[in-house]
Write a protein that holds these residues in place. Structure first.
Motif, PDB file in Angstrom:
ATOM      1  N   MET A 171      29.452  38.391  38.454  1.00 24.72           N
ATOM      2  CA  MET A 171      29.229  37.573  37.258  1.00 24.72           C
ATOM      3  C   MET A 171      30.434  36.665  37.047  1.00 24.72           C
ATOM      4  O   MET A 171      31.562  37.112  37.142  1.00 24.72           O
ATOM      5  N   ASN A 172      30.218  35.382  36.755  1.00 24.93           N
ATOM      6  CA  ASN A 172      31.338  34.485  36.547  1.00 24.93           C
ATOM      7  C   ASN A 172      31.241  33.815  35.191  1.00 24.93           C
ATOM      8  O   ASN A 172      30.276  33.994  34.451  1.00 24.93           O
ATOM      9  N   ALA A 173      32.251  33.008  34.890  1.00 24.07           N
ATOM     10  CA  ALA A 173      32.339  32.397  33.563  1.00 24.07           C
ATOM     11  C   ALA A 173      31.147  31.497  33.268  1.00 24.07           C
ATOM     12  O   ALA A 173      30.684  31.418  32.130  1.00 24.07           O
ATOM     13  N   SER A 174      30.637  30.804  34.286  1.00 22.35           N
ATOM     14  CA  SER A 174      29.571  29.842  34.055  1.00 22.35           C
ATOM     15  C   SER A 174      28.272  30.495  33.616  1.00 22.35           C
ATOM     16  O   SER A 174      27.386  29.834  33.080  1.00 22.35           O
ATOM     17  N   GLY A 203      40.742  36.704  34.582  1.00 22.09           N
ATOM     18  CA  GLY A 203      40.807  35.527  33.722  1.00 22.09           C
ATOM     19  C   GLY A 203      39.866  34.421  34.149  1.00 22.09           C
ATOM     20  O   GLY A 203      39.332  33.679  33.322  1.00 22.09           O
ATOM     21  N   ARG A 204      39.648  34.308  35.456  1.00 20.69           N
ATOM     22  CA  ARG A 204      38.733  33.274  35.963  1.00 20.69           C
ATOM     23  C   ARG A 204      37.288  33.514  35.547  1.00 20.69           C
ATOM     24  O   ARG A 204      36.473  32.592  35.599  1.00 20.69           O
ATOM     25  N   GLY A 239      42.809  39.204  31.467  1.00 20.56           N
ATOM     26  CA  GLY A 239      43.350  37.888  31.788  1.00 20.56           C
ATOM     27  C   GLY A 239      44.840  37.912  31.542  1.00 20.56           C
ATOM     28  O   GLY A 239      45.446  38.975  31.371  1.00 20.56           O
ATOM     29  N   LYS A 240      45.444  36.733  31.515  1.00 22.63           N
ATOM     30  CA  LYS A 240      46.886  36.620  31.289  1.00 22.63           C
ATOM     31  C   LYS A 240      47.151  36.628  29.789  1.00 22.63           C
ATOM     32  O   LYS A 240      47.172  35.586  29.133  1.00 22.63           O
ATOM     33  N   LEU A 241      47.347  37.823  29.253  1.00 19.62           N
ATOM     34  CA  LEU A 241      47.473  38.023  27.814  1.00 19.62           C
ATOM     35  C   LEU A 241      48.835  38.611  27.459  1.00 19.62           C
ATOM     36  O   LEU A 241      49.465  39.291  28.272  1.00 19.62           O
ATOM     37  N   THR A 242      49.262  38.382  26.232  1.00 13.85           N
ATOM     38  CA  THR A 242      50.408  39.099  25.687  1.00 13.85           C
ATOM     39  C   THR A 242      49.890  40.318  24.926  1.00 13.85           C
ATOM     40  O   THR A 242      48.689  40.438  24.640  1.00 13.85           O
TER      41      THR A 242
END
Length: 427
Positions: free
Chosen positions: A1-4, A236-237, A365-368
Motif C-alpha cells: 500500500m502506498n501514499a497514493s 514516511g514515503r 516517518g521522520k518524527l520528533t
C-alpha cells in the motif's frame, strides 16, 4: 500500500499543499554534502599525520545561494503559524520550516565561524542538561569514557578486529535487507568518496570504499542505518498527508539519531567501545568551542586510543564547515548521546503510561518525540498511517516491555547507597 492509495480529507488538503511546498523549497538544501571534505584530501592528510607531520588541513567549501529557498520557507512558516494553535499539523509545519531556515543560515555561512551558532541551535551544546536530570550531555560523555577506560575497552584493539571488506559486507547486507524489506527495496553500494563509514537513505545504504568492518559494525549498520534510518524513510514515503515524513528535516535529527543508537542498544549491537566513541566526540566539540584547533582535537582522539585514520575522521567531523583554528564547531555529533538518553527516557515514560502505541508511531516517518505526541489525533483518524515496517526488536512487544519495565524499576536503586557486603549477605 502506498501514499497514493489514500485520499487526503478536504479539511486537511491545505496542510498537504503546504507540506509539498516545503519539500520543494528544501530540495536544494543538503547539509552534510555541503560541509563534507573531499576523500582525497583526507587520504593525503592521514598519510602526513601518520608520519608525524601535523599541519592544519586546507579545506574550501562551495557556498550555496539559498535566498529563494529562505524566502519560500519564511512564507510557509508564516502560513503555518496562523494554524499552529488550531491544529498540530500547523505546528509541525511551522517547526519544520523554521528548522530548515536555521539550516539555510548555517550553510550560507559555510567555511566561517558563522556556522557555529545555527549548528548549536539545531543540534545542541555539550553542556545542555539531559531531560529529567541535573547532569549535562558532557557529564554523560565523561562518565561513559571513564567507565570504558576502567573496563579496559581498547579502541585500537577494536579496530584490529575489523576484517570484513566493504565489498563483502555489501553483499551480506543486501541479502539481509532483501529478506526483510523485499527484493530490491534497498540497494547497498560502496562509495569511495564517502566521509562517514556508512550512510543511509530511504532506498540506498552506502559503505565507505576501502574501509574494513567488524561484526559489531555489521550489527550496528543493520540496527542503526537500515532498521531505523532507511525504515523510517520508507514508512514516511507511504504517508498520504505529510510527504515530508520521508525526509530528515534538521529538527528531527536528534530524535532520529537517538532512536538509531537506542536501536543498537535494544538489539545488542552496541558495546562500551561504541559508547566511548560517541562520547569522545562530545568532549571534542566542547574542546573546539573553547578554542582547541584541529590538530589539538586530533591529538585528543589519538591520546584516547584511536588509530591515526579514526582520529583524523573523528576530528574532521567536529570541524566540518568551520575554520580549523579553534573557537568553532559543527555540533551534529552532540545528538547521538543526548538523543539516546532522551529516547531511552521517552520509551520508559511511554511504558509507564501504557502507551506502546506511541512507540510504534515513532517509526511511521521522520518524527520528533514532540510530533509523536501532538499528532496522535491524526494517527487516530487514519490521516497519518501507522508504520508498515518495524525493527525486529520492536516486533516483540513483550520482550521490549520486559527490558523497559526492568529499566524503570531498577532506576529507583541508587548505586551510591549500595555496599558490597549487602550484596554478599543477600546472596
Amino acid at each position: 500500500m502506498n501514499a497514493s492509495s489514500h485520499a487526503v480529507a478536504p479539511e486537511l488538503q491545505r496542510y498537504a499543499a503546504l507540506d509539498q511546498r516545503l519539500l520543494a523549497a528544501v530540495r536544494g538544501i543538503h547539509i552534510l554534502s555541503t560541509v563534507a571534505w573531499p576523500a582525497s584530501l583526507e587520504s593525503r592528510m592521514i598519510e602526513a599525520y601518520s608520519r608525524g607531520q601535523f599541519t592544519l588541513p586546507k579545506v574550501s567549501y562551495a557556498q550555496p545561494e539559498l535566498g529563494a529557498a529562505r524566502a519560500e520557507l519564511a512564507a510557509i512558516e508564516h502560513a503555518a503559524t496562523s494554524d499552529a494553535h488550531a491544529d498540530p499539523l500547523g505546528d509541525y509545519l511551522q517547526r519544520t520550516a523554521d528548522s530548515w531556515l536555521v539550516a539555510a543560515e548555517m550553510l550560507e555561512a559555510v567555511g566561517t565561524v558563522g556556522v557555529t551558532v545555527p549548528s548549536v541551535a539545531l543540534y545542541g551544546r555539550p553542556d545542555d542538561l539531559i531531560p529529567g536530570s541535573t547532569q549535562s550531555n558532557l557529564d554523560a560523555a565523561r562518565y561513559f569514557i571513564a567507565l570504558s577506560d576502567e573496563l579496559g575497552a581498547d579502541l585500537l584493539a577494536d579496530d584490529s578486529s575489523t576484517g570484513i571488506p566493504a565489498d563483502v559486507l555489501r553483499m551480506d547486507l543486501a541479502a539481509t535487507l532483501d529478506d526483510f524489506f523485499g527484493a530490491g527495496t534497498i540497494s547497498v553500494e560502496v562509495d569511495a568518496e564517502l566521509t562517514a563509514k556508512a550512510a543511509a537513505g530511504a532506498t540506498r545504504i552506502r559503505l565507505r570504499g576501502g574501509a574494513c568492518f567488524s561484526e559489531y559494525d555489521r550489527h550496528q549498520l543493520l540496527a542503526h542505518e537500515a532498521f531505523v534510518h532507511s525504515l523510517t524513510a520508507l514508512n514516511g514515503r507511504r504517508q498520504p498527508l505529510l510527504a515530508s515524513l520521508a525526509r530528515t528535516s534538521p529538527r528531527v535529527t536528534a530524535t532520529q539519531e537517538g532512536l538509531a543508537v537506542f536501536a543498537e542498544l535494544m538489539s545488542g549491537a552496541i558495546d562500551i567501545t561504541r559508547l566511548k566513541r560517541i562520547s569522545l566526540r562530545i568532549v571534542a566539540i566542547d574542546m573546539a568551542l573553547k578554542g582547541a584547533d584541529f590538530v589539538e582535537v586530533y591529538r585528543y582522539f589519538s591520546a584516547c586510543g584511536q588509530s591515526v585514520p579514526d582520529s583524523f575522521h573523528s576530528a574532521q567531523r567536529v570541524f566540518r564547515g568551520v575554520p580549523l583554528t579553534g573557537g568553532a564547531a559543527f555540533a551534529k555529533d552532540n545528538v547521538y548521546l543526548s538523543g539516546l538518553l532522551t529516547v531511552h527516557t521517552f520509551f520508559r515514560w511511554a511504558l509507564k503510561q501504557r502507551r506502546m502505541d506511541l512507540l510504534r508511531h515513532l517509526f511511521a516517518g521522520k518524527l520528533t518525540l514532540h510530533d509523536v505526541i501532538t499528532l496522535q489525533p491524526h494517527f487516530a483518524s487514519g490521516a497519518i498511517l501507522p508504520p508498515r515496517w518495524l525493527p525486529p526488536w520492536m516486533q516483540h512487544v513483550h520482550g521490549l516491555a520486559g527490558k523497559l519495565a526492568f529499566s524503570v524499576f531498577i532506576n529507583g536503586i541508587h548505586m551510591n547507597r549500595v555496599q558490597g557486603d549487602e550484596l554478599l549477605s543477600s546472596a
